[in-house]
Write an enzyme that holds these catalytic residues in place. Structure first.
Site, PDB file in Angstrom:
ATOM      1  N   MET A   1     -12.082   4.589  -0.509  1.00  0.00           N
ATOM      2  CA  MET A   1     -12.757   4.892   0.759  1.00  0.00           C
ATOM      3  C   MET A   1     -13.421   6.243   0.576  1.00  0.00           C
ATOM      4  SD  MET A   1      -9.766   3.429   3.193  1.00  0.00           S
ATOM      5  CE  MET A   1      -8.638   3.380   1.801  1.00  0.00           C
TER       6      MET A   1
ATOM      7  N   ASP B   1      -6.832  -6.209   4.739  1.00  0.00           N
ATOM      8  CA  ASP B   1      -6.179  -4.889   4.694  1.00  0.00           C
ATOM      9  C   ASP B   1      -6.199  -4.289   6.094  1.00  0.00           C
ATOM     10  OD1 ASP B   1      -5.217  -2.393   4.044  1.00  0.00           O
ATOM     11  OD2 ASP B   1      -6.922  -1.822   2.785  1.00  0.00           O
TER      12      ASP B   1
ATOM     13  N   HIS C   1      -1.404  -1.493  -4.144  1.00  0.00           N
ATOM     14  CA  HIS C   1      -2.638  -1.066  -3.482  1.00  0.00           C
ATOM     15  C   HIS C   1      -2.644   0.455  -3.343  1.00  0.00           C
ATOM     16  CE1 HIS C   1      -6.118  -1.876  -0.838  1.00  0.00           C
ATOM     17  NE2 HIS C   1      -5.650  -0.905  -0.054  1.00  0.00           N
TER      18      HIS C   1
ATOM     19  N   ASP D   1      -4.782   3.606  -1.986  1.00  0.00           N
ATOM     20  CA  ASP D   1      -5.877   4.013  -1.097  1.00  0.00           C
ATOM     21  C   ASP D   1      -6.360   5.410  -1.447  1.00  0.00           C
ATOM     22  OD1 ASP D   1      -6.121   1.801   0.832  1.00  0.00           O
ATOM     23  OD2 ASP D   1      -4.039   2.291   1.300  1.00  0.00           O
TER      24      ASP D   1
ATOM     25  N   MET E   1     -11.698  -5.610   5.834  1.00  0.00           N
ATOM     26  CA  MET E   1     -10.818  -4.748   6.619  1.00  0.00           C
ATOM     27  C   MET E   1     -10.462  -5.462   7.927  1.00  0.00           C
ATOM     28  SD  MET E   1     -10.391  -2.091   4.715  1.00  0.00           S
ATOM     29  CE  MET E   1      -9.305  -1.271   5.885  1.00  0.00           C
TER      30      MET E   1
ATOM     31  N   HIS F   1      -8.400   1.020  -3.816  1.00  0.00           N
ATOM     32  CA  HIS F   1      -9.311   0.874  -2.676  1.00  0.00           C
ATOM     33  C   HIS F   1      -9.948   2.228  -2.417  1.00  0.00           C
ATOM     34  CE1 HIS F   1      -9.616  -0.002   1.967  1.00  0.00           C
ATOM     35  NE2 HIS F   1     -10.800   0.103   1.395  1.00  0.00           N
TER      36      HIS F   1
ATOM     37  N   SER G   1       0.840  -1.199   0.000  1.00  0.00           N
ATOM     38  CA  SER G   1       0.000   0.000   0.000  1.00  0.00           C
ATOM     39  C   SER G   1       0.873   1.247   0.000  1.00  0.00           C
ATOM     40  CB  SER G   1      -0.903   0.016   1.230  1.00  0.00           C
ATOM     41  OG  SER G   1      -1.495   1.296   1.351  1.00  0.00           O
TER      42      SER G   1
ATOM     43  N   MET H   1      -8.934   8.244  -0.436  1.00  0.00           N
ATOM     44  CA  MET H   1      -9.777   8.677   0.695  1.00  0.00           C
ATOM     45  C   MET H   1     -10.243  10.104   0.445  1.00  0.00           C
ATOM     46  SD  MET H   1      -7.704   7.265   3.967  1.00  0.00           S
ATOM     47  CE  MET H   1      -6.641   5.808   3.900  1.00  0.00           C
TER      48      MET H   1
HETATM   49  C1  DX5 Z   1      -6.246   2.024   5.589  1.00  0.00           C
HETATM   50  C2  DX5 Z   1      -5.862   1.486   4.229  1.00  0.00           C
HETATM   51  C3  DX5 Z   1      -4.771   0.501   4.215  1.00  0.00           C
HETATM   52  C4  DX5 Z   1      -3.465   0.954   4.822  1.00  0.00           C
HETATM   53  C5  DX5 Z   1      -2.911  -0.223   5.548  1.00  0.00           C
HETATM   54  O1  DX5 Z   1      -7.583   2.360   5.625  1.00  0.00           O
HETATM   55  O2  DX5 Z   1      -6.961   0.893   3.585  1.00  0.00           O
HETATM   56  O3  DX5 Z   1      -4.540   0.005   2.902  1.00  0.00           O
HETATM   57  O4  DX5 Z   1      -2.524   1.421   3.909  1.00  0.00           O
HETATM   58  O5  DX5 Z   1      -1.787   0.175   6.236  1.00  0.00           O
HETATM   59  P1  DX5 Z   1      -1.001  -0.777   7.242  1.00  0.00           P
HETATM   60  O6  DX5 Z   1      -0.535  -1.951   6.425  1.00  0.00           O
HETATM   61  O7  DX5 Z   1       0.064   0.091   7.744  1.00  0.00           O
HETATM   62  O8  DX5 Z   1      -2.001  -1.194   8.295  1.00  0.00           O
HETATM   63 ZN    ZN Z   2      -6.512  -0.058   1.675  1.00  0.00          ZN
END
Ligand code: DX5
Ligand code: ZN
Length: 226
Positions: free
Chosen positions: A70, A177, A35, A37, A139, A68, A11, A39
């Protein structure tokens, strides 16, 4: 169990955002997916990157993108990520009132479709929708921030999904994740996950590529033993 070889997806949330292309290249020969993210400071309090950054990054690497989302209102925004060349586009069940319709849109746009289930959402209401999806993202933290502590109880959802997927002969990746690292990935694999997102465990390591390889090895071993 009919679990395919594990996918490891670093990620970039844990990468240095000022050097994203370099950070991606650091895992290019080791990772299966990248990956990403997204947001929106609405569905989750945090704010990261959007479509322009994904478009630019797409030109900087060959790695398949596991996006991903969010975000609120994924029906409006998700197909744009498929159009930008994402391999898999995952949106949150909590943010969408017609997940099957959006999965169809994503597949029509040439991407795999993923459904994400946040920490406080039960899996049962979504099991019957899984034939419309290619990825189920469970999650293992509350979505929104990297570096949180893995919550082992959430693996019950992975076990339930794995039973359902195997019994229905579905072709679906079960991805986890949040807090995935050398000390947690084996239990996630043993529970039936076959795709693993890791941010801190990869980009916090001295050698990110080596960290990816080590995680895959641990996941493979745990899946063999189950
Ligand atoms: C958080 C993200 C994850 C995040 C995970 O909401 O969806 O993908 O990057 O990070 P680690 O591996 O540090 O928990
Ligand atoms: Zn994620």
């Amino acid at each position: 169990m009919t679990v395919p070889p594990p996918i490891v997806a670093p990620s970039i949330l844990a990468a240095d955002f000022a050097r994203l292309a370099e950070e991606v290249r650091a895992v290019e020969n080791a990772a299966d997916w990248l990956h990403v993210d997204v947001m929106d400071n609405h569905f989750v309090p945090n704010l990261t990157i959007g479509l322009p950054v994904v478009q630019s990054l797409r030109a900087a690497t060959e790695l398949p993108f596991d996006v991903h989302l969010m975000i609120s209102d994924p029906r409006r925004w998700a197909p744009g990520y498929a159009d930008a060349g994402a391999y898999n586009v995952t949106f949150h069940a909590e943010a969408c009132d017609d997940p099957v319709a959006l999965a169809k849109d994503l597949r029509a746009a040439g991407a795999k479709a993923g459904l994400a289930i946040d920490r406080d959402t039960p899996i049962e209401p979504y099991l019957d929708l899984l034939p419309s999806f290619d990825t189920l993202l469970v999650m293992t933290i509350k979505a929104g921030f990297g570096g949180q502590r893995f919550i082992p109880q959430l693996l019950d959802k992975v076990r339930t999904a794995r039973r359902h997927v195997d019994a229905g002969h579905l072709e679906l990746r079960i991805e986890v994740d949040g807090g995935i690292a050398a000390d947690t990935i084996e239990q996630a694999a043993a529970a039936g996950a076959d795709a693993f997102v890791a941010g801190t465990a990869v980009y916090g390591a001295d050698d990110p590529a080596e960290a990816v390889r080590r995680l895959r090895q641990l996941a493979e071993r745990a899946a063999d033993g189950s």
